[in-house]
Design an enzyme around this catalytic site. Structure first.
Site, PDB file in Angstrom:
ATOM      1  N   ARG A  38       0.821  -1.207   0.000  1.00  0.00           N
ATOM      2  CA  ARG A  38       0.000   0.000   0.000  1.00  0.00           C
ATOM      3  C   ARG A  38       0.858   1.261   0.000  1.00  0.00           C
ATOM      4  O   ARG A  38       0.494   2.279  -0.588  1.00  0.00           O
ATOM      5  CB  ARG A  38      -0.936  -0.020   1.219  1.00  0.00           C
ATOM      6  CG  ARG A  38      -1.846   1.210   1.356  1.00  0.00           C
ATOM      7  CD  ARG A  38      -2.769   1.037   2.556  1.00  0.00           C
ATOM      8  NE  ARG A  38      -3.440   2.273   2.931  1.00  0.00           N
ATOM      9  CZ  ARG A  38      -4.613   2.675   2.446  1.00  0.00           C
ATOM     10  NH1 ARG A  38      -5.234   1.926   1.552  1.00  0.00           N
ATOM     11  NH2 ARG A  38      -5.166   3.797   2.843  1.00  0.00           N
ATOM     12  N   LEU A  63      -6.980   7.647  -1.376  1.00  0.00           N
ATOM     13  CA  LEU A  63      -7.062   6.225  -1.057  1.00  0.00           C
ATOM     14  C   LEU A  63      -8.032   6.044   0.100  1.00  0.00           C
ATOM     15  O   LEU A  63      -7.945   6.760   1.097  1.00  0.00           O
ATOM     16  CB  LEU A  63      -5.689   5.673  -0.659  1.00  0.00           C
ATOM     17  CG  LEU A  63      -4.703   5.355  -1.776  1.00  0.00           C
ATOM     18  CD1 LEU A  63      -3.300   5.198  -1.205  1.00  0.00           C
ATOM     19  CD2 LEU A  63      -5.119   4.103  -2.520  1.00  0.00           C
ATOM     20  N   SER A  64      -8.957   5.108  -0.039  1.00  0.00           N
ATOM     21  CA  SER A  64      -9.844   4.785   1.069  1.00  0.00           C
ATOM     22  C   SER A  64      -9.080   4.018   2.144  1.00  0.00           C
ATOM     23  O   SER A  64      -7.971   3.527   1.912  1.00  0.00           O
ATOM     24  CB  SER A  64     -11.031   3.948   0.585  1.00  0.00           C
ATOM     25  OG  SER A  64     -11.853   4.682  -0.297  1.00  0.00           O
ATOM     26  N   ALA A  65      -9.668   3.904   3.317  1.00  0.00           N
ATOM     27  CA  ALA A  65      -9.047   3.152   4.412  1.00  0.00           C
ATOM     28  C   ALA A  65      -8.910   1.678   4.024  1.00  0.00           C
ATOM     29  O   ALA A  65      -9.753   1.140   3.296  1.00  0.00           O
ATOM     30  CB  ALA A  65      -9.881   3.291   5.678  1.00  0.00           C
ATOM     31  N   TYR A  69     -11.348  -1.166   1.617  1.00  0.00           N
ATOM     32  CA  TYR A  69     -10.944  -1.960   0.456  1.00  0.00           C
ATOM     33  C   TYR A  69     -11.084  -3.457   0.727  1.00  0.00           C
ATOM     34  O   TYR A  69     -11.459  -4.222  -0.169  1.00  0.00           O
ATOM     35  CB  TYR A  69      -9.503  -1.637   0.071  1.00  0.00           C
ATOM     36  CG  TYR A  69      -9.327  -0.309  -0.628  1.00  0.00           C
ATOM     37  CD1 TYR A  69     -10.118   0.044  -1.715  1.00  0.00           C
ATOM     38  CD2 TYR A  69      -8.367   0.605  -0.203  1.00  0.00           C
ATOM     39  CE1 TYR A  69      -9.956   1.258  -2.360  1.00  0.00           C
ATOM     40  CE2 TYR A  69      -8.191   1.822  -0.844  1.00  0.00           C
ATOM     41  CZ  TYR A  69      -8.987   2.153  -1.922  1.00  0.00           C
ATOM     42  OH  TYR A  69      -8.822   3.354  -2.558  1.00  0.00           O
TER      43      TYR A  69
END
Length: 363
Positions: A38, A63-65, A69
């Site tokens: 990541r 970016l989402s947490a 995802y």
């Protein structure tokens, strides 16, 4: 949204935490998450925050947490050979993980509003293919990204087996998203602050299931003045058949991978034991984290999700000091070998052909 699990020190640590908190529940999802670091999708100045369970935003890059995802990957129920559409594909982090699951005969498309983000995603994708040893563990469905507003997709576009929308969907756009889905397909998107899984069971039949409470920025709608010409419809990438050359590369790599020893690249090298005990975590619900401009505003609730051991923490400095004095020879470090790469390099083939079989990899 984020903060549901404790922070990790590296990508493997983050995945361990997500598994412990039951956000990652299947081997397929775990393998995809471990294959892609990541931190590689962060700007260098912010990489220290990559392994926290928090969303990240810098300009148009978002970016989402990690917990979001992982829930999305689990809810999509991906299988090799399926077609996937990512609406709001962003950095390409999710699309790349999906590509590791779909395999070479899948379809992997993304639509992103901002051109600079698409360029960022392509750079990250190229870096992953050419530099990551984990790439050779999988048969890959390379993502194809287009620039455009996902609310303006051409009405004659083809349908997909799996769809994810990474922005909040208003109720009046719900049917618009559903039309892009094949019968038997799965659509995952945020509706009314709930990450929702929608399965198309018939021509006009749907089953919905709420997965997780979330807070997403809404889909961007283009505002136009009176008489202003509407923009051209977004044309999704065509679904094409792979060339004979590409099929040959897939088959050769698959054959060589199957000839590797049983305990080959699917098994990671042993990790050096951590010097301090990581705080254990239990799955819990935390109020959302909301972006206001470029500021992340947390709204926390009380939780007893972490087990603190003051005695263990008080001994950390001593343990670390002892670690510094200990001879590194006491720890056996096993370097991973890229067996597929070694086998390709050993083939009696011209160097350009070897380079093609290796996807022109740089290491």
């Amino acid at each position: 949204m984020g903060g549901a699990v404790s922070a990790g020190e590296d990508n493997d640590d983050l995945i361990d935490n997500l598994k412990e908190a039951q956000y990652i529940r299947t081997d397929m999802v775990e393998q995809a998450f471990r294959a892609i670091d990541r931190g590689d999708y962060y700007l260098d100045a912010y990489r220290d925050s990559a392994y926290k369970d928090l969303a990240w935003k810098n300009g148009n890059i978002h970016l989402s947490a990690p917990c979001i995802y992982s829930e999305v990957m689990e809810a999509l129920k991906l299988q090799p050979g399926l077609s996937f559409l990512n609406l709001g594909s962003g950095t390409g982090y999710l699309s790349t993980m999906v590509g590791l699951t779909l395999g070479p005969y899948g379809v992997n498309h993304g639509v992103e509003l901002h051109r600079d983000v698409v360029e960022y995603a392509l750079d990250k994708l190229d870096y992953f293919i050419k530099n990551s040893d984990s790439f050779d563990k999988f048969e890959f469905c390379e993502p194809v990204f287009v620039v455009g507003n996902c609310l303006e997709i051409a009405t004659d576009s083809h349908q997909y087996d799996r769809i994810y929308c990474g922005a909040g969907v208003q109720k009046d756009h719900e049917n618009y998203m559903k039309v892009l889905l094949k019968i038997g397909g799965i659509l995952v998107m945020p509706i009314d602050d709930q990450l929702t899984q929608i399965t198309r069971t018939g021509q006009s039949n749907w089953e919905s299931k709420n997965i997780l409470a979330v807070s997403f920025a809404p889909l961007v709608q283009q505002s136009r003045g009176d008489g202003e010409k509407a923009p051209d419809s977004v044309q999704l990438p065509p679904v094409t058949v792979r060339s004979l050359q590409e099929l040959s590369r897939v088959y050769i790599r698959r054959t060589l991978r199957s000839l590797a020893p049983d305990d080959d690249q699917d098994k990671s090298a042993p990790r050096v034991p951590q010097k301090r005990k990581r705080r254990r975590c239990r799955r819990r619900r935390i109020n959302t984290y909301v972006f206001v401009g470029n500021q992340l505003i947390p709204q926390m609730v009380d939780s007893e999700g972490e087990d603190h051991n003051e005695e263990e923490h008080s001994k950390e400095p001593e343990e670390e000091a002892e670690g510094e004095e200990r001879d590194i020879g006491d720890i056996e470090i096993i370097k991973q070998v890229n067996l597929l790469r070694d086998q390709i390099l050993a083939l009696p083939l011209p160097e350009p052909l070897k380079a093609y079989l290796l996807y022109f990899r740089e290491k």
